[in-house]
Design an enzyme around this catalytic site. Structure first.
Site, PDB file in Angstrom:
ATOM      1  N   ARG A 156       0.838  -1.217   0.000  1.00 52.86           N
ATOM      2  CA  ARG A 156       0.000   0.000   0.000  1.00 52.86           C
ATOM      3  C   ARG A 156       0.861   1.251   0.000  1.00 52.86           C
ATOM      4  O   ARG A 156       0.630   2.170  -0.804  1.00 52.86           O
ATOM      5  CB  ARG A 156      -0.923  -0.022   1.218  1.00 52.86           C
ATOM      6  CG  ARG A 156      -1.583   1.312   1.526  1.00 52.86           C
ATOM      7  CD  ARG A 156      -2.705   1.196   2.535  1.00 52.86           C
ATOM      8  NE  ARG A 156      -2.308   0.691   3.847  1.00 52.86           N
ATOM      9  CZ  ARG A 156      -3.178   0.495   4.852  1.00 52.86           C
ATOM     10  NH1 ARG A 156      -4.470   0.752   4.681  1.00 52.86           N
ATOM     11  NH2 ARG A 156      -2.758   0.034   6.009  1.00 52.86           N
ATOM     12  N   GLU A 329     -14.312  -5.349  14.954  1.00 55.53           N
ATOM     13  CA  GLU A 329     -13.900  -4.022  14.489  1.00 55.53           C
ATOM     14  C   GLU A 329     -15.132  -3.362  13.884  1.00 55.53           C
ATOM     15  O   GLU A 329     -16.011  -4.050  13.342  1.00 55.53           O
ATOM     16  CB  GLU A 329     -12.780  -4.158  13.440  1.00 55.53           C
ATOM     17  CG  GLU A 329     -12.266  -2.831  12.892  1.00 55.53           C
ATOM     18  CD  GLU A 329     -11.056  -3.017  11.970  1.00 55.53           C
ATOM     19  OE1 GLU A 329     -10.126  -3.765  12.339  1.00 55.53           O
ATOM     20  OE2 GLU A 329     -11.066  -2.419  10.878  1.00 55.53           O
TER      21      GLU A 329
HETATM   22  C1  3EB Z   1      -6.060  -0.720  14.241  1.00 55.53           C
HETATM   23  O1  3EB Z   1      -6.543   0.133  14.984  1.00 55.53           O
HETATM   24  C2  3EB Z   1      -6.997  -1.758  13.708  1.00 55.53           C
HETATM   25  O2  3EB Z   1      -4.644  -0.916   7.762  1.00 55.53           O
HETATM   26  O3  3EB Z   1      -6.120   0.364   6.793  1.00 55.53           O
HETATM   27  C3  3EB Z   1      -8.161  -0.395  11.278  1.00 55.53           C
HETATM   28  C4  3EB Z   1      -8.479   0.439  10.202  1.00 55.53           C
HETATM   29  C5  3EB Z   1      -7.065  -1.224  11.197  1.00 55.53           C
HETATM   30  C6  3EB Z   1      -7.681   0.450   9.054  1.00 55.53           C
HETATM   31  C7  3EB Z   1      -5.725  -0.307   7.767  1.00 55.53           C
HETATM   32  C8  3EB Z   1      -6.280  -1.202  10.033  1.00 55.53           C
HETATM   33  C9  3EB Z   1      -6.578  -0.373   8.972  1.00 55.53           C
HETATM   34  O4  3EB Z   1      -4.863  -0.767  13.963  1.00 55.53           O
HETATM   35  C10 3EB Z   1      -6.710  -2.163  12.319  1.00 55.53           C
END
Ligand code: 3EB
Length: 335
Positions: A156, A329
């Protein structure tokens, strides 16, 4: 409705309304000329409707899932170019790219998807990325820095090229559970930039320490819409992460409570910019709730019923969270 939304409804600025709608004939959801995107969830939804505004998200819903419909300003134009399916009203663009992995190389698939998305949006009328969703198979397979989520984060960042962490979009990165080694990336971009918001209870993801991988995740915790637009606050995927540490391993309901504690702090931070945002989730909120274990779906559904009753529209999906110890989540919009 927030003050910004009222202001914009008088002008010609960006407008986005997100609705969850039950439909026997989803093709009819595309009838409106203000429809920017329609999402179906899981195998019961059609794979294609022959319209680039429609996308099937490869996650199974809990129960009888609604479709998600994005309304913008009519008229919405649409097309398919350079491997991108897109729709735009001139203020906002919805776009989607799906890249198949070769030999399980998720880093390269992510790099290719992001490079194409960046080139496509940069050269468009709507160059500012507000919000990105990423669906990646087997997201926590692999050990240490070979874990597929970590490889995704590397690809990414490579695909984004040079970027300033202070202008990253809000995002979700979640595991699909259907075994298809295809990286699905869809996004919302706009003419004018939004304002990223960080969470005072959490370390910014782009500053996570090295132990979580060689490339910190490239996203903001939330995105306030461009000034004067009639759009909700966009909430990134949020879990029971405090500081940078996962809390309540093995306790899905405690993780759910911690997630809402994080949202309280995040909405509080957003309200410092826009005090007209409601402090609590309600009728202007839409939540997508991702649950790792199928067996936890009913438990989480009951807990949300107790917390919100019918006050907050929501959609539950079976999906793998990108840290193994996280059981739930949530992302969404709030306005
Ligand atoms: C966190 O808080 C949970 O890699 O785009 C949440 C939202 C999470 C987006 C991403 C990862 C991503 O780290 C994981």
């Amino acid at each position: 409705m927030s003050r910004a939304m009222q202001d914009a409804s008088r002008g010609g600025a960006a407008r986005l309304a997100v609705e969850y709608v039950h439909a026997d004939d989803p093709a009819r959801l595309l009838d409106g000329d203000d429809v920017l995107a329609v999402f179906g969830f899981g195998t019961a939804a059609p794979g294609s409707l022959g319209d680039p505004r429609y996308l099937r998200v490869p996650l199974e819903p809990h129960g009888d899932a609604p479709y998600e419909v994005w309304h913008a300003n009519a008229p919405v134009m649409r097309g398919c170019d350079d491997g991108v399916r897109w729709a735009s009203d001139g203020e906002l663009m919805f776009g989607v790219i799906e890249v198949a992995e070769h030999d399980g190389d998720v880093q390269e698939a992510a790099r290719a998807a992001y490079a194409r998305m960046a080139a496509f949006t940069t050269g468009s009328r709507t160059p500012r990325l507000l919000r990105i969703w990423n669906y990646v198979d087997a997201i926590t397979f692999g050990e240490g820095d070979d874990e597929r989520y970590r490889a995704f984060c590397v690809g990414r960042a490579q695909g984004l090229g040079d970027f300033d962490v202070r202008s990253l979009p809000a995002a979700t990165a979640i595991g699909r559970c259907d075994g298809e080694r295809v990286v699905q990336v869809y996004w919302l971009a706009s003419v004018a930039a939004g304002t990223p918001v960080e969470n005072p209870r959490q370390v910014s993801a782009y500053r996570y320490p090295r132990r979580y991988g060689p490339q910190p995740p490239s996203f903001a915790r939330a995105m306030l819409p461009p000034a004067g637009s009639a759009m909700p606050l966009m909430l990134s995927g949020t879990a029971a992460v405090v500081g940078h540490v996962s809390m309540h391993d093995g306790e899905v309901l405690a993780q759910l409570d911690e997630t809402f504690n994080n949202f309280d702090a995040l909405v509080g931070a957003a309200r410092a910019h826009d005090p007209s945002l409601p402090p609590r989730f309600g009728a202007g909120t839409r939540l997508k709730v991702y649950v790792r274990d199928r067996d936890d779906l009913a438990l989480v559904a009951d807990a949300l019923d107790r917390r919100f009753g019918d006050a907050v529209p929501r959609l539950l999906l079976h999906a793998a969270i990108c840290r193994r110890e996280l059981a739930v989540e949530i992302d969404g919009v709030h306005g």
